[in-house]
Design a protein around this motif. Structure first.
Motif, short mmCIF file in Angstrom:
data_model
loop_
_atom_site.label_atom_id
_atom_site.label_comp_id
_atom_site.label_asym_id
_atom_site.label_seq_id
_atom_site.Cartn_x
_atom_site.Cartn_y
_atom_site.Cartn_z
N GLU A 118 -40.49 10.79 -32.50
CA GLU A 118 -39.11 10.78 -31.99
C GLU A 118 -38.20 11.76 -32.73
OE1 GLU A 118 -40.65 7.92 -33.02
OE2 GLU A 118 -41.31 7.34 -31.01
N ASP A 119 -38.67 12.42 -33.79
CA ASP A 119 -37.74 13.25 -34.56
C ASP A 119 -37.27 14.45 -33.74
OD1 ASP A 119 -39.77 15.11 -34.63
OD2 ASP A 119 -40.07 15.07 -36.79
N ASP A 120 -36.01 14.85 -33.96
CA ASP A 120 -35.44 15.98 -33.25
C ASP A 120 -34.51 16.72 -34.20
OD1 ASP A 120 -33.31 14.25 -33.49
OD2 ASP A 120 -33.06 13.89 -31.34
N TYR A 121 -33.49 17.40 -33.65
CA TYR A 121 -32.61 18.21 -34.49
C TYR A 121 -31.88 17.37 -35.54
CZ TYR A 121 -28.75 16.39 -31.65
OH TYR A 121 -27.85 15.57 -31.04
N ALA A 122 -31.83 16.06 -35.37
CA ALA A 122 -31.14 15.19 -36.33
C ALA A 122 -31.79 15.24 -37.71
CB ALA A 122 -31.12 13.74 -35.82
N ILE A 123 -33.08 15.60 -37.78
CA ILE A 123 -33.72 15.71 -39.11
C ILE A 123 -33.13 16.88 -39.88
CG2 ILE A 123 -35.86 14.68 -38.23
CD1 ILE A 123 -37.16 17.44 -38.38
N ASP A 124 -32.72 17.92 -39.17
CA ASP A 124 -32.06 19.06 -39.83
C ASP A 124 -30.67 18.68 -40.33
OD1 ASP A 124 -34.22 20.69 -39.39
OD2 ASP A 124 -33.38 21.67 -37.60
N ILE A 125 -29.98 17.83 -39.58
CA ILE A 125 -28.64 17.39 -39.99
C ILE A 125 -28.74 16.55 -41.26
CG2 ILE A 125 -26.59 16.08 -39.30
CD1 ILE A 125 -27.05 18.73 -37.78
N PHE A 126 -29.75 15.68 -41.34
CA PHE A 126 -29.95 14.87 -42.56
C PHE A 126 -30.20 15.80 -43.74
CE2 PHE A 126 -32.31 12.52 -45.69
CZ PHE A 126 -31.78 11.24 -45.65
N SER A 127 -31.10 16.77 -43.57
CA SER A 127 -31.41 17.72 -44.65
C SER A 127 -30.18 18.51 -45.06
CB SER A 127 -32.52 18.68 -44.21
OG SER A 127 -33.70 17.99 -43.89
N GLN A 154 -21.62 11.74 -45.78
CA GLN A 154 -22.19 10.43 -45.40
C GLN A 154 -22.55 10.37 -43.92
OE1 GLN A 154 -19.25 7.62 -46.73
NE2 GLN A 154 -19.84 7.78 -48.89
N SER A 155 -21.78 11.07 -43.08
CA SER A 155 -22.09 11.07 -41.64
C SER A 155 -23.41 11.78 -41.36
CB SER A 155 -20.96 11.74 -40.86
OG SER A 155 -20.90 13.13 -41.13
N CYS A 156 -23.78 12.73 -42.22
CA CYS A 156 -25.02 13.49 -42.02
C CYS A 156 -26.26 12.70 -42.42
CB CYS A 156 -24.98 14.79 -42.82
SG CYS A 156 -23.69 15.95 -42.34
N VAL A 157 -26.12 11.82 -43.42
CA VAL A 157 -27.30 11.14 -43.96
C VAL A 157 -27.41 9.69 -43.48
CG1 VAL A 157 -27.39 12.64 -45.98
CG2 VAL A 157 -26.06 10.53 -46.08
N ARG A 158 -26.79 9.40 -42.35
CA ARG A 158 -26.94 8.05 -41.79
C ARG A 158 -28.40 7.76 -41.47
NH1 ARG A 158 -21.78 9.07 -37.94
NH2 ARG A 158 -20.14 8.39 -39.38
N ALA A 195 -30.79 8.12 -36.67
CA ALA A 195 -30.69 9.53 -36.28
C ALA A 195 -29.64 9.75 -35.19
CB ALA A 195 -32.05 10.03 -35.79
N LYS A 196 -29.53 8.80 -34.27
CA LYS A 196 -28.60 8.95 -33.15
C LYS A 196 -27.14 8.91 -33.59
CE LYS A 196 -31.77 7.07 -29.66
NZ LYS A 196 -31.99 6.00 -28.66
N GLN A 197 -26.89 8.36 -34.76
CA GLN A 197 -25.52 8.26 -35.26
C GLN A 197 -25.07 9.51 -36.01
OE1 GLN A 197 -25.08 4.69 -37.56
NE2 GLN A 197 -25.60 3.32 -35.85
N ARG A 198 -26.01 10.42 -36.27
CA ARG A 198 -25.63 11.65 -36.98
C ARG A 198 -24.99 12.64 -36.02
NH1 ARG A 198 -31.62 12.05 -39.03
NH2 ARG A 198 -31.73 10.00 -40.08
N PRO A 199 -23.98 13.37 -36.47
CA PRO A 199 -23.34 14.37 -35.61
C PRO A 199 -24.22 15.58 -35.42
CG PRO A 199 -22.42 14.44 -37.81
CD PRO A 199 -23.36 13.29 -37.81
#
Length: 503
Positions: A230-239, A282-286, A289-293
């Motif tokens: 299920e991983d998508d662009y949100a993994i880049d936002i976390f990083s 903090q918004s990036c590392v939620r 994944a769906k809650q990350r901008p």
């Protein structure tokens, strides 16, 4: 009386010999442009890459990175050869000022093994991780303006990758794969990381493909869902969130543990004095994944968002349309200004107005600012993209998806990467006025300029004319659109005149 110190001389000679040994040319590319040296370098952990060496671009006179992927089994390589070619052709289409440039690739077949060699841009100033360590060692803190500028550049690159059609996921964004140049320009490397994981199976390539996961010190950069279906662009936002946090605090303390814990990340975030910076990271590392901008949303966050100055908008407009302007036009224009001349004035009814004179603007500062804008240090972030960047599907497909897609083998073709720097044209109508002769000069970045001429009839459109000229000029599709607009303007200005010159 003089004295000699042989020990010092021998030491100096030893260093010179070592330097000469490292600069020894070991291998050349088939075209002779790229020359591999002995010196080994590290520019971020890339799956499957057996070695990375310093090399010289003999045409541009700059250093580049010579990367090699080694296949011990030629049969396995042959089975994947077309897939590998397609992937590298796609990589050459990725272009952004804040992304490490991918220059060229070629295949090398030997009796017992095969190699894929590719050339990438060399980031001589080192990684962001190295810079942060030096800053902390000197007991300095991170400048907030620099932090905002770096975040903006990284997000500009991620927004570009994620807005491609289909989206490109980086998958390995850490402070080790982000590079900083001496002028403050940020570039993210290892963009091809996930593609290599998909195309180069772990069993077929010499070396571990997913070795980055074994590096304990970087595990905290990877999101909880990393590696799942299920991983998508949100993994880049976390990083990115972890990178932004490390840029702010210089280092997230692991407290003696091998892995940076969630508690250490939370404590680092809470230590930020600016509440907007805390909310931003903090918004990036939620966890969800769906809650990350998105990267685009983050560019509009209150901590980064600013209304672009007219100066910056004008600079981007000038850079985008530089091909329409004569060479050194800014320098020549600034020379002609009267230093005491009034450039602008703000009038107030109840108090004295403000006058801006040309003497208030330094030509040298203006040149440096234009160069920084051109290099990508000040990207525009308050505008939506006019259209998604078209990228072939193979860039974002997983390994399983790539296996399931059955497409005919494409014929190998060279993607036109040369750019038009300037365009000049001359239009002359015949005596009857029923035909116009066009002389076109295209100044190219490879210094192999084009000079073309043809006759234009009254019913010929600028778009058709540009498409016709492309076959002879060997320019990219993007430059073809620019050429059509340039010709349309020139023809419009020429109408009604018996003869004239347009530039």
């Amino acid at each position: 009386m003089t004295m000699s110190v042989p020990e010092s001389n021998s030491g100096s000679e030893g260093k010179e010999e070592e330097s000469e040994d490292e600069s020894e040319i070991l291998e050349e590319s088939p075209c002779g442009r790229w020359q591999k040296r002995k010196e080994q370098i590290s520019q971020g952990n890339v799956p499957g890459v057996e070695s990375a060496s310093l090399a010289m671009d003999t045409e541009e006179g700059v250093e580049v990175v010579w990367n090699e992927v080694l296949f011990n089994d030629r049969k396995i390589f042959k089975a994947q050869e077309e897939k590998i070619k397609e992937m590298f052709e796609n990589l050459m289409q990725v272009e952004h000022p804040n992304i490490v440039k991918f220059h060229k690739y070629w295949l090398d077949m030997r009796e017992s093994q095969a190699r894929v060699i590719f050339i990438t841009e060399y980031m001589s100033s080192g990684s962001l991780k190295q810079f942060l360590k030096k800053t902390k060692k000197n007991h300095k803190t991170m400048n907030v303006k620099a932090w905002k500028r770096w975040c903006t550049q990284i997000l500009s690159a991620l927004s570009y990758l994620h807005s491609c059609e289909p989206p490109i996921i980086h998958g390995n964004l850490t402070c080790d794969t982000i590079f900083i140049q001496h002028n403050g320009l940020i570039k993210i490397g290892s963009v091809w990381h996930r593609l290599f994981v998909n195309v180069f199976p772990e069993a077929s390539v010499h070396g571990k493909v997913r070795a980055h996961r074994d590096e304990q010190r970087n595990l905290h950069f990877f999101s909880p869902e990393y590696g799942s279906a299920e991983d998508d662009y949100a993994i880049d936002i976390f990083s990115f969130g972890i990178c932004a946090l490390e840029m702010a605090v210089l280092e997230i303390q692991a407290n003696g543990d091998a892995v940076v814990s969630k508690e250490a990340i939370t404590n680092a975030g809470q230590s930020l004095e600016d509440p907007l910076m805390r909310e931003f990271t903090q918004s990036c590392v939620r966890h969800e994944a769906k809650q990350r901008p998105t990267a685009h949303d983050l560019l509009f966050h209150r901590v980064l968002f600013e209304v672009h100055s007219l100066k910056l908008l004008a600079a981007h407009c000038l850079i985008s349309n530089q091909y329409l302007l004569p060479e050194n036009c800014v320098e020549e224009k600034t020379k002609s200004f009267d230093p005491n001349g009034l450039m602008a004035e703000i009038k107030h009814g109840d108090r004295p107005g403000v006058q801006l004179k040309y003497s208030h603007v330094s030509p040298l500062e203006l040149d440096k600012f234009l160069e920084d804008v051109k290099n990508g240090i000040y990207p525009l972030m308050n505008f939506a993209l006019s259209r998604p960047h078209p990228v072939p599907r193979a860039l974002s497909l997983s390994h399983e998806q790539v296996e399931s897609v059955k497409t005919p083998t494409p014929e190998p073709q060279e993607t036109e990467s040369r750019k038009v720097i300037q365009m000049h044209c001359n239009l002359e109508s015949n005596e009857e006025g029923n035909k116009t002769h066009l002389s076109l000069f295209l100044k190219m970045d490879d210094k192999l300029h084009r000079q073309l001429s043809c006759d234009i009839l009254p019913n010929d459109s600028s778009k058709d004319l540009a498409n016709e000229l492309v076959h002879y000029a060997f320019i990219s599709e993007e430059d073809c659109e620019k050429l059509a607009g340039f010709l349309e303007d020139a023809l419009t200005r020429h109408k009604g005149k018996a003869s004239g010159t347009t530039q």
